[in-house]
Design an enzyme around this catalytic site. Structure first.
Site, PDB file in Angstrom:
ATOM      1  N   SER A   1       0.833  -1.195   0.000  1.00  0.00           N
ATOM      2  CA  SER A   1       0.000   0.000   0.000  1.00  0.00           C
ATOM      3  C   SER A   1       0.877   1.257   0.000  1.00  0.00           C
ATOM      4  CB  SER A   1      -0.961  -0.047   1.184  1.00  0.00           C
ATOM      5  OG  SER A   1      -2.001   0.870   1.038  1.00  0.00           O
TER       6      SER A   1
ATOM      7  N   ASP B   1      -8.875  -4.667  -5.941  1.00  0.00           N
ATOM      8  CA  ASP B   1      -8.337  -4.048  -4.725  1.00  0.00           C
ATOM      9  C   ASP B   1      -9.154  -2.794  -4.417  1.00  0.00           C
ATOM     10  OD1 ASP B   1      -6.727  -2.454  -2.905  1.00  0.00           O
ATOM     11  OD2 ASP B   1      -5.057  -3.765  -3.408  1.00  0.00           O
TER      12      ASP B   1
ATOM     13  N   HIS C   1      -7.284  -6.091  -0.344  1.00  0.00           N
ATOM     14  CA  HIS C   1      -6.193  -5.131  -0.470  1.00  0.00           C
ATOM     15  C   HIS C   1      -4.851  -5.856  -0.404  1.00  0.00           C
ATOM     16  CE1 HIS C   1      -4.029  -1.477  -0.399  1.00  0.00           C
ATOM     17  NE2 HIS C   1      -3.838  -1.388   0.907  1.00  0.00           N
TER      18      HIS C   1
END
Length: 434
Positions: A122, A372, A400
């Site tokens: 991320s 995602d 995610h």
């Protein structure tokens, strides 16, 4: 070296879960090192508001549709930014990702490593990409999982993230409609999305009941809806949360929102929300002042609504009438307005929106998950294309990030790359879980 993202999530806590984060093969080959970046956790955390003030700020209507709501949100954003300046003034200008990337290189040197082996997820992909661009010759192997696109302006990032959540919600609804106990009266995806939209609209004027006298406002309900979309394993919990919310009980949505914002059961906060905004504000330019920021939000959502299929993002996601995260339910606007304190930030950003190429680095593996919610697949494709040595590995999955999320195909490719430095073929797509 590992970083879990956020920004604002603790790398110390993350590395303590190394047996879950990394495979046995990788752990046998490497020592695993995590750290709390500047402003995060145990590393001189950014402080902005008291716990009670943060409760009030997070409960504000984050998708203002009246002058009074906009004025309240502006006042909250100004208070947030001023609180950060007052309590963390010396630290605040130095928490951006460029500074943290230089810290990462100091850590590499302190560990006695000639080159860096790194896994970032991320926001951790932003840290890794900035590091590689600054120090391409010091990279050994780098996995960037759930990538951000460094070339996108910040408000456009917010708008496209709304599209990611829209796609994830659609996937959840399709799955829910095939199972017993699904709470939607409609038996169509469109109808179910409209039911979610109706629920969120109702909370704008009539908050749901929560725990301990707390009210579940539209903002809290929105966060409680977003949080379970990060992980397919949380979908059954989301089903129960929605079932209760349709009956007026918002406690499960509130608990999910609290986990996302780092609110503990005793009412204290972990500091993740404050660190997240501080780093976000230092990592990109935002329109100055609420009026200009509001015009920027409308422009970004409008540009996205016009469609940009070349980037692989759904045309109606984030704004359209059918989209539960569109203007009908204001969640697209909620994500757009989520960075408003940055419009009143006391320091200029230290990172600009531009492609990162990392010329001279060895192959860098970029992972993207098709559905995602937080980092759309298009961002992984964009980052892999910008990096001179970028290699894209896609996964037809939900949730995610991709590595250690249930795909043997992804895990085997990442493990081999980290251990040997040999990347898979660029553009490889791993099948979804059946």
């Amino acid at each position: 070296m590992v970083n879990p993202g956020g920004p604002g999530a603790s790398g110390v806590d993350y590395v303590r879960a190394a047996r879950v984060v990394l495979s046995e093969r990788v752990r046998e080959r490497f020592d695993v090192v995590g750290f709390d970046p500047r402003g995060v956790g145990r590393s001189a955390p950014v402080e902005c508001l008291s716990d009670g003030e943060l409760d009030a700020y997070l409960a504000l209507d984050g998708s203002p549709d009246s002058p009074a709501e906009r004025a309240a949100l502006e006042a909250g954003a100004r208070t947030f930014a001023e609180g950060c300046r007052r309590h963390s003034g010396r630290l605040l200008p130095h928490v951006g990702t460029v500074d943290v990337a230089r810290d990462l290189d100091l850590l590499r040197r302190a560990l006695g490593e000639r080159r860096l082996t790194y896994l970032g997820k991320s926001y951790g992909t932003s840290l890794g990409a900035v590091y590689a661009d600054l120090f391409p010759g010091r990279v050994r192997a780098m996995v960037l999982d759930g990538a951000l696109d460094p070339a996108l302006p910040r408000l456009r990032l917010n708008a496209e993230q709304a599209a990611g959540f829209e796609g994830a919600l659609r996937a959840y609804v399709r799955d829910c409609l095939t199972r017993k106990g699904c709470p939607f009266e409609s038996r169509t995806v469109r109808g179910a999305l409209e039911e979610v939209g109706g629920l969120l609209r109702r909370t704008d004027g009539r908050p749901l009941r929560g725990d301990g006298g707390r009210k579940v406002t539209q903002a809290t309900a929105t966060l409680g809806l977003l949080a379970p979309l990060y992980d397919r394993a949380l979908w059954p919990g989301l089903t129960e949360s929605l079932r209760r919310a349709f009956q007026g009980d918002g406690r499960l949505l509130m608990h999910a929102a609290d986990r996302l914002t780092g609110r503990r059961e005793d009412g204290t906060y972990s500091g993740q929300t404050e660190a997240n905004l501080a780093i976000t504000c230092m990592d990109g330019a935002y329109p100055a002042g609420t009026a200009a920021y509001g015009r920027g939000v409308e422009r970004a959502l409008g540009q996205h609504a016009e469609g940009d299929r070349g980037r692989g993002v759904e045309r109606d996601a984030g704004r359209g009438v059918e989209g539960a995260f569109g203007r009908v339910t204001e969640v697209g606007a909620y994500l757009g307005w989520s960075s408003l304190p940055c419009a009143h930030w006391p320091h200029p950003p230290t990172l600009e929106a531009r492609p990162l190429t990392a010329e001279g680095a060895p192959p860098i593996l970029v992972l993207g998950t098709r559905r995602d919610p937080a980092t759309p697949y298009a961002w992984a494709r964009a980052l892999a294309g910008q990096l001179a040595s970028g290699v894209l590995l896609g996964w037809e999955g939900d949730g995610h990030t991709a590595y250690r999320n249930g795909s043997e195909c992804v895990d085997e490719a990442v493990d081999r790359y980290l251990v040997t430095g040999v990347a898979p073929d660029d553009g490889t797509i791993c099948p979804g879980i059946r």
